[in-house]
Design a protein around this motif. Sequence first.
Motif, PDB file in Angstrom:
ATOM      1  N   TYR A 188       0.819  -1.211   0.000  1.00 55.63           N
ATOM      2  CA  TYR A 188       0.000   0.000   0.000  1.00 55.63           C
ATOM      3  C   TYR A 188       0.856   1.265   0.000  1.00 55.63           C
ATOM      4  CZ  TYR A 188      -3.934   3.048   1.274  1.00 55.63           C
ATOM      5  OH  TYR A 188      -4.897   4.032   1.291  1.00 55.63           O
ATOM      6  N   ASP A 189       1.889   1.286   0.845  1.00 57.51           N
ATOM      7  CA  ASP A 189       2.693   2.494   1.011  1.00 57.51           C
ATOM      8  C   ASP A 189       3.816   2.634  -0.003  1.00 57.51           C
ATOM      9  OD1 ASP A 189       1.291   3.541   3.182  1.00 57.51           O
ATOM     10  OD2 ASP A 189       2.451   2.416   4.652  1.00 57.51           O
ATOM     11  N   VAL A 190       4.407   1.513  -0.399  1.00 60.10           N
ATOM     12  CA  VAL A 190       5.610   1.564  -1.230  1.00 60.10           C
ATOM     13  C   VAL A 190       5.334   1.214  -2.691  1.00 60.10           C
ATOM     14  CG1 VAL A 190       7.954   0.662  -1.532  1.00 60.10           C
ATOM     15  CG2 VAL A 190       7.025   0.971   0.776  1.00 60.10           C
ATOM     16  N   LEU A 191       4.565   0.148  -2.905  1.00 63.19           N
ATOM     17  CA  LEU A 191       4.385  -0.357  -4.259  1.00 63.19           C
ATOM     18  C   LEU A 191       3.120   0.147  -4.945  1.00 63.19           C
ATOM     19  CD1 LEU A 191       5.515  -4.050  -3.616  1.00 63.19           C
ATOM     20  CD2 LEU A 191       6.892  -2.120  -4.408  1.00 63.19           C
ATOM     21  N   GLY A 192       2.296   0.872  -4.190  1.00 64.11           N
ATOM     22  CA  GLY A 192       1.081   1.422  -4.796  1.00 64.11           C
ATOM     23  C   GLY A 192       0.017   0.402  -5.103  1.00 64.11           C
ATOM     24  N   ALA A 193       0.026  -0.703  -4.376  1.00 62.21           N
ATOM     25  CA  ALA A 193      -0.978  -1.744  -4.600  1.00 62.21           C
ATOM     26  C   ALA A 193      -2.306  -1.346  -3.972  1.00 62.21           C
ATOM     27  CB  ALA A 193      -0.502  -3.070  -4.007  1.00 62.21           C
ATOM     28  N   SER A 194      -3.390  -1.848  -4.527  1.00 61.32           N
ATOM     29  CA  SER A 194      -4.715  -1.578  -3.985  1.00 61.32           C
ATOM     30  C   SER A 194      -5.088  -2.659  -2.975  1.00 61.32           C
ATOM     31  CB  SER A 194      -5.750  -1.530  -5.107  1.00 61.32           C
ATOM     32  OG  SER A 194      -5.790  -2.767  -5.798  1.00 61.32           O
ATOM     33  N   GLU A 195      -6.081  -2.375  -2.161  1.00 62.20           N
ATOM     34  CA  GLU A 195      -6.560  -3.333  -1.170  1.00 62.20           C
ATOM     35  C   GLU A 195      -8.030  -3.614  -1.438  1.00 62.20           C
ATOM     36  OE1 GLU A 195      -7.195  -6.001   1.304  1.00 62.20           O
ATOM     37  OE2 GLU A 195      -5.145  -5.219   1.352  1.00 62.20           O
ATOM     38  N   ASN A 196      -8.375  -4.903  -1.597  1.00 56.00           N
ATOM     39  CA  ASN A 196      -9.733  -5.283  -1.967  1.00 56.00           C
ATOM     40  C   ASN A 196     -10.621  -5.649  -0.786  1.00 56.00           C
ATOM     41  OD1 ASN A 196      -9.191  -4.960  -4.734  1.00 56.00           O
ATOM     42  ND2 ASN A 196      -8.377  -7.039  -4.892  1.00 56.00           N
ATOM     43  N   VAL A 197     -10.020  -5.952   0.367  1.00 55.90           N
ATOM     44  CA  VAL A 197     -10.818  -6.330   1.542  1.00 55.90           C
ATOM     45  C   VAL A 197     -11.325  -5.060   2.217  1.00 55.90           C
ATOM     46  CG1 VAL A 197     -10.833  -7.557   3.729  1.00 55.90           C
ATOM     47  CG2 VAL A 197      -9.437  -8.407   1.835  1.00 55.90           C
ATOM     48  N   PRO A 198     -12.638  -4.861   2.307  1.00 53.34           N
ATOM     49  CA  PRO A 198     -13.186  -3.600   2.823  1.00 53.34           C
ATOM     50  C   PRO A 198     -12.675  -3.210   4.207  1.00 53.34           C
ATOM     51  CG  PRO A 198     -14.917  -4.894   1.795  1.00 53.34           C
ATOM     52  CD  PRO A 198     -13.697  -5.770   1.832  1.00 53.34           C
ATOM     53  N   LEU A 199     -12.645  -4.166   5.142  1.00 56.79           N
ATOM     54  CA  LEU A 199     -12.219  -3.841   6.497  1.00 56.79           C
ATOM     55  C   LEU A 199     -10.745  -3.449   6.524  1.00 56.79           C
ATOM     56  CD1 LEU A 199     -12.889  -3.629   9.476  1.00 56.79           C
ATOM     57  CD2 LEU A 199     -12.418  -6.075   9.710  1.00 56.79           C
ATOM     58  N   ALA A 263      -0.748 -13.513   3.222  1.00 52.20           N
ATOM     59  CA  ALA A 263       0.588 -12.936   3.351  1.00 52.20           C
ATOM     60  C   ALA A 263       1.531 -13.457   2.272  1.00 52.20           C
ATOM     61  CB  ALA A 263       1.159 -13.248   4.738  1.00 52.20           C
ATOM     62  N   VAL A 264       1.544 -14.770   2.077  1.00 52.30           N
ATOM     63  CA  VAL A 264       2.402 -15.362   1.050  1.00 52.30           C
ATOM     64  C   VAL A 264       1.902 -14.973  -0.334  1.00 52.30           C
ATOM     65  CG1 VAL A 264       3.238 -17.530   0.065  1.00 52.30           C
ATOM     66  CG2 VAL A 264       3.100 -17.259   2.545  1.00 52.30           C
ATOM     67  N   HIS A 265       0.602 -14.864  -0.483  1.00 48.88           N
ATOM     68  CA  HIS A 265       0.044 -14.405  -1.757  1.00 48.88           C
ATOM     69  C   HIS A 265       0.577 -13.016  -2.102  1.00 48.88           C
ATOM     70  CE1 HIS A 265      -3.001 -12.069  -4.028  1.00 48.88           C
ATOM     71  NE2 HIS A 265      -3.040 -13.161  -4.769  1.00 48.88           N
ATOM     72  N   ASN A 266       0.508 -12.085  -1.123  1.00 50.99           N
ATOM     73  CA  ASN A 266       1.029 -10.736  -1.348  1.00 50.99           C
ATOM     74  C   ASN A 266       2.502 -10.769  -1.703  1.00 50.99           C
ATOM     75  OD1 ASN A 266      -1.463  -9.666  -0.679  1.00 50.99           O
ATOM     76  ND2 ASN A 266      -0.894  -9.131   1.401  1.00 50.99           N
ATOM     77  N   THR A 267       3.263 -11.503  -0.911  1.00 45.07           N
ATOM     78  CA  THR A 267       4.716 -11.540  -1.080  1.00 45.07           C
ATOM     79  C   THR A 267       5.109 -12.105  -2.437  1.00 45.07           C
ATOM     80  OG1 THR A 267       4.939 -11.866   1.319  1.00 45.07           O
ATOM     81  CG2 THR A 267       6.864 -12.332  -0.038  1.00 45.07           C
ATOM     82  N   LEU A 268       4.505 -13.230  -2.808  1.00 48.65           N
ATOM     83  CA  LEU A 268       4.823 -13.854  -4.086  1.00 48.65           C
ATOM     84  C   LEU A 268       4.338 -13.007  -5.259  1.00 48.65           C
ATOM     85  CD1 LEU A 268       6.055 -16.284  -5.536  1.00 48.65           C
ATOM     86  CD2 LEU A 268       3.850 -17.464  -5.298  1.00 48.65           C
ATOM     87  N   LEU A 269       3.172 -12.407  -5.124  1.00 49.54           N
ATOM     88  CA  LEU A 269       2.623 -11.588  -6.203  1.00 49.54           C
ATOM     89  C   LEU A 269       3.492 -10.345  -6.444  1.00 49.54           C
ATOM     90  CD1 LEU A 269       0.302 -11.323  -8.227  1.00 49.54           C
ATOM     91  CD2 LEU A 269      -0.942  -9.993  -6.503  1.00 49.54           C
ATOM     92  N   PHE A 270       3.941  -9.707  -5.348  1.00 51.27           N
ATOM     93  CA  PHE A 270       4.810  -8.553  -5.499  1.00 51.27           C
ATOM     94  C   PHE A 270       6.156  -8.964  -6.124  1.00 51.27           C
ATOM     95  CE2 PHE A 270       2.632  -6.601  -1.535  1.00 51.27           C
ATOM     96  CZ  PHE A 270       1.539  -6.237  -2.312  1.00 51.27           C
ATOM     97  N   MET A 271       6.579 -10.179  -5.824  1.00 54.38           N
ATOM     98  CA  MET A 271       7.865 -10.657  -6.341  1.00 54.38           C
ATOM     99  C   MET A 271       7.815 -10.890  -7.845  1.00 54.38           C
ATOM    100  SD  MET A 271      10.078 -13.964  -5.074  1.00 54.38           S
ATOM    101  CE  MET A 271      10.213 -13.309  -3.408  1.00 54.38           C
ATOM    102  N   VAL A 272       6.690 -11.442  -8.317  1.00 55.92           N
ATOM    103  CA  VAL A 272       6.601 -11.758  -9.749  1.00 55.92           C
ATOM    104  C   VAL A 272       5.994 -10.614 -10.556  1.00 55.92           C
ATOM    105  CG1 VAL A 272       6.463 -14.213  -9.238  1.00 55.92           C
ATOM    106  CG2 VAL A 272       4.338 -12.890  -9.527  1.00 55.92           C
ATOM    107  N   GLY A 273       5.519  -9.585  -9.858  1.00 57.49           N
ATOM    108  CA  GLY A 273       5.106  -8.374 -10.538  1.00 57.49           C
ATOM    109  C   GLY A 273       3.816  -8.431 -11.291  1.00 57.49           C
TER     110      GLY A 273
END
Length: 273
Positions: A188-199, A263-273
């Motif tokens: 959110y802060d560094v890579l500019g990714a969006s967040e889909n979970v409302p809470l 968590a692993v989903h985020n990490t792996l997704l950011f890694m593979v772009g």
Amino acid sequence: MVVPEGFVVPPWYLLVPVVVILGGVIALLWALEPPVTDRTVLSFAPWMMFGSSLHVLYKLDAFPATIEPLFSAPMVYAVTAVVAGLAWIVAIFLHVGGLQPTVARFVGIAGTAFFTVFAMVAIFQSIELGTFEPFWPVVSVIVAGILTAIAWLVLGLWFTDVAATTGMTGALVVFGHTLDGVSTAVGYDVLGASENVPLSLLILEAGKALPTAGVIGAGWLFVLVKVGLAMVILGLFREYVEERPRQARTLLTLVAAVGLGPAVHNTLLFMVG
């Protein structure tokens, strides 16, 4: 809206067989009544990561269109549970037959193999496309490890009975949710990714509204909430673990999966772009 965007309901001819098979797996495990210890819970950590790798590959359009809905959210959770449950059943019979020294060992090794294969497929694909960026994902894991160690030290010093009772299961819960918080904050802060979970988005926006957002970003509040929530849950589960350890550790495994999977989903997704 109460569910994340991107939830997909697959066609009935994919949904029904998976639900039926999952019900059969759960029923058989219920009949077998395998013990659930710290080692059992830890052996399922790679399976949580395996499910994340499947969903990342889904986002990379790596699956044929005919079966692609199986790996969308939330269907991927059911598919992962089926495969992991079948591995658990096989491990039980191998152990009873004297072919495996422990059930947890076979489950853990199988899960690690599955995760490694599918994660490497995603990584190799990203390398070919030139989108492989491991720096921030690695930073996320390191920071999460440090924060988990600090949180567990605090729990051990001030709530020793909670840490001692929940053991490595509790540590996995804290690490999973801490990594989820850190990876989300970095995204959110560094890579500019969006967040889909409302809470989650609500908490991130609350952090963004604070005066500290311009200095340390908005994600720190989300990290704090995730770590604090994990520790509170462990406190609430202490007596349950003492009285009914099998059922309590099974539920804590699900709690850990809710953190470690994303968590692993985020990490792996950011890694593979």
